[in-house]
Enzyme design. Structure first.
Site, PDB file in Angstrom:
ATOM      1  N   ASN A   9       0.872  -1.176   0.000  1.00 49.71           N
ATOM      2  CA  ASN A   9       0.000   0.000   0.000  1.00 49.71           C
ATOM      3  C   ASN A   9       0.908   1.224   0.000  1.00 49.71           C
ATOM      4  O   ASN A   9       1.511   1.557   1.009  1.00 49.71           O
ATOM      5  CB  ASN A   9      -0.883  -0.034   1.255  1.00 49.71           C
ATOM      6  N   LYS A  11       0.138   4.232  -0.262  1.00 48.34           N
ATOM      7  CA  LYS A  11      -0.497   5.411   0.354  1.00 48.34           C
ATOM      8  C   LYS A  11      -0.294   6.639  -0.541  1.00 48.34           C
ATOM      9  O   LYS A  11      -0.271   6.490  -1.766  1.00 48.34           O
ATOM     10  CB  LYS A  11       0.021   5.601   1.782  1.00 48.34           C
ATOM     11  N   HIS A  96      -9.337   0.993   4.861  1.00 48.91           N
ATOM     12  CA  HIS A  96      -8.055   1.137   5.568  1.00 48.91           C
ATOM     13  C   HIS A  96      -8.255   2.043   6.787  1.00 48.91           C
ATOM     14  O   HIS A  96      -9.093   2.962   6.751  1.00 48.91           O
ATOM     15  CB  HIS A  96      -7.014   1.738   4.619  1.00 48.91           C
ATOM     16  N   GLU A  98      -6.690   4.478   7.832  1.00 48.39           N
ATOM     17  CA  GLU A  98      -6.555   5.909   7.553  1.00 48.39           C
ATOM     18  C   GLU A  98      -7.838   6.459   6.927  1.00 48.39           C
ATOM     19  O   GLU A  98      -8.202   7.613   7.165  1.00 48.39           O
ATOM     20  CB  GLU A  98      -5.321   6.151   6.665  1.00 48.39           C
ATOM     21  N   GLU A 168      -5.016  -4.989  10.550  1.00 48.60           N
ATOM     22  CA  GLU A 168      -4.017  -3.940  10.750  1.00 48.60           C
ATOM     23  C   GLU A 168      -4.283  -3.249  12.084  1.00 48.60           C
ATOM     24  O   GLU A 168      -5.131  -2.330  12.150  1.00 48.60           O
ATOM     25  CB  GLU A 168      -4.082  -2.924   9.611  1.00 48.60           C
ATOM     26  N   GLY A 174       2.688   2.412  10.731  1.00 46.54           N
ATOM     27  CA  GLY A 174       3.600   3.540  10.559  1.00 46.54           C
ATOM     28  C   GLY A 174       4.302   3.961  11.838  1.00 46.54           C
ATOM     29  O   GLY A 174       4.915   5.022  11.898  1.00 46.54           O
ATOM     30  N   SER A 214       3.794  -2.023  10.245  1.00 43.73           N
ATOM     31  CA  SER A 214       5.245  -2.047  10.471  1.00 43.73           C
ATOM     32  C   SER A 214       5.905  -3.366  10.087  1.00 43.73           C
ATOM     33  O   SER A 214       6.854  -3.803  10.733  1.00 43.73           O
ATOM     34  CB  SER A 214       5.569  -1.678  11.923  1.00 43.73           C
TER      35      SER A 214
HETATM   36  P1  13P Z   1       3.287   0.501   7.624  1.00 43.71           P
HETATM   37  O1  13P Z   1       3.817  -0.802   7.038  1.00 43.71           O
HETATM   38  O2  13P Z   1       3.979   1.700   7.111  1.00 43.71           O
HETATM   39  O3  13P Z   1       3.197   0.411   9.111  1.00 43.71           O
HETATM   40  O4  13P Z   1       1.778   0.633   7.094  1.00 43.71           O
HETATM   41  C1  13P Z   1       0.924  -0.433   7.208  1.00 43.71           C
HETATM   42  C2  13P Z   1      -0.306  -0.148   6.444  1.00 43.71           C
HETATM   43  O5  13P Z   1      -1.075   0.713   6.817  1.00 43.71           O
HETATM   44  C3  13P Z   1      -0.547  -0.905   5.220  1.00 43.71           C
HETATM   45  O6  13P Z   1      -1.828  -0.699   4.736  1.00 43.71           O
END
Ligand code: 13P
Length: 256
Positions: A9, A11, A96, A98, A168, A174, A214
């Site tokens: 992803n 983002k 997601h 976010e 997740e 992140g 992560s």
């Molecule tokens: P990170 O791997 O940067 O923690 O992000 C995970 C994520 O949100 C994947 O959709």
């Protein structure tokens, strides 16, 4: 046997040239004949076409990060599922954290987006996960079950053939704070048990449940070798071939 999925992803990252270069580097690792793992990249919508061109002829799949629950029409700023399939996308990430946190997507929105994606022929990667305070209050199982109930409402057994779940934990996204192998396995097992109760044992056995939060080359093997972890949804580490390729390899090693 559940074929692992390693999904990136991206983002709101990359530019046209870096998106093209990243996709080309990954496409080299994933020839069309590769059948041990599925590798999917989800770039920003504006670079989908660039990435699809770079992936052309390879086995690298391309997906959206979000899609509308509406038919094409007057919805400024949205991306229709029909547009994703028109370009050649295989899948789309739905719900997601976010999107849930910053754009107010609740389970019922996630549900209608999931239904629209499935009706359009896309594979829906449906995300669930608890907040840190929910985990600390011992509510992880209840939160996951409630998100699953709402997000997958009205779906049939047949629909589930095209649904992938991504667990997740929001506190691990992140942050560099990865769930331990045991925490991931416990949550995934809980999700699989829920799938069995809501659908049946075949759906529970066949549905891929990805871990996200992560994931890095140094923790991927441990997470991916858990019996109920069927792949990873990777954010930051999916932006660099030298980090994502070892994660793909770790997924492949679980089926070797
Ligand atoms: P990170 O791997 O940067 O923690 O992000 C995970 C994520 O949100 C994947 O959709």
């Amino acid at each position: 046997m559940r074929r692992p999925i390693l999904a990136g992803n991206w983002k709101m990252n990359t530019c046209r040239e870096s998106a093209r270069a990243l996709a080309s580097a990954l496409a080299e690792q994933v020839p069309a004949s590769r059948d041990d793992v599925e590798v999917i990249v989800c770039p920003p919508a504006v670079y989908l076409e660039t990435v699809l061109a770079a992936a052309s002829g390879s086995g690298l799949q391309v997906g959206g990060q979000n899609s509308s629950d509406q038919e094409p029409g007057a919805f400024t700023g949205e991306t229709a599922c029909e547009m994703l399939t028109d370009l050649g996308c295989s899948s789309v990430i739905i719900g997601h954290s976010e999107r849930r946190q910053f754009y107010g997507e609740c389970d019922s929105v996630v549900n209608s987006k999931t239904k629209k994606a499935l009706a359009s022929g896309l594979k829906a990667i449906v995300c669930v996960g608890e907040l840190l305070d929910q985990r600390e209050a011992g509510k992880t199982k209840a939160v996951l079950e409630s998100q699953m109930t709402g997000s997958l409402a009205d779906l049939s057994v047949e629909d589930m053939a095209n649904v992938v779940i991504a667990y997740e934990p929001v506190w691990a996204i992140g942050t560099g704070k990865v769930a331990s192998n045991e925490q991931a396995e416990e949550a995934h097992a809980c999700l699989r048990t829920w799938l069995e109760g809501r659908f049946n044992s075949d759906v529970a056995a066949a549905t891929r449940i990805l871990y996200g939060g992560s994931v890095k080359p140094d923790n991927a093997a441990g997470l991916l070798s858990q019996p109920n972890v069927d792949g990873a949804l990777v954010g930051g580490a999916s932006l660099k071939p030298e980090l994502f390729i070892p994660i793909i390899d770790a997924g492949a090693a679980t089926v070797a």
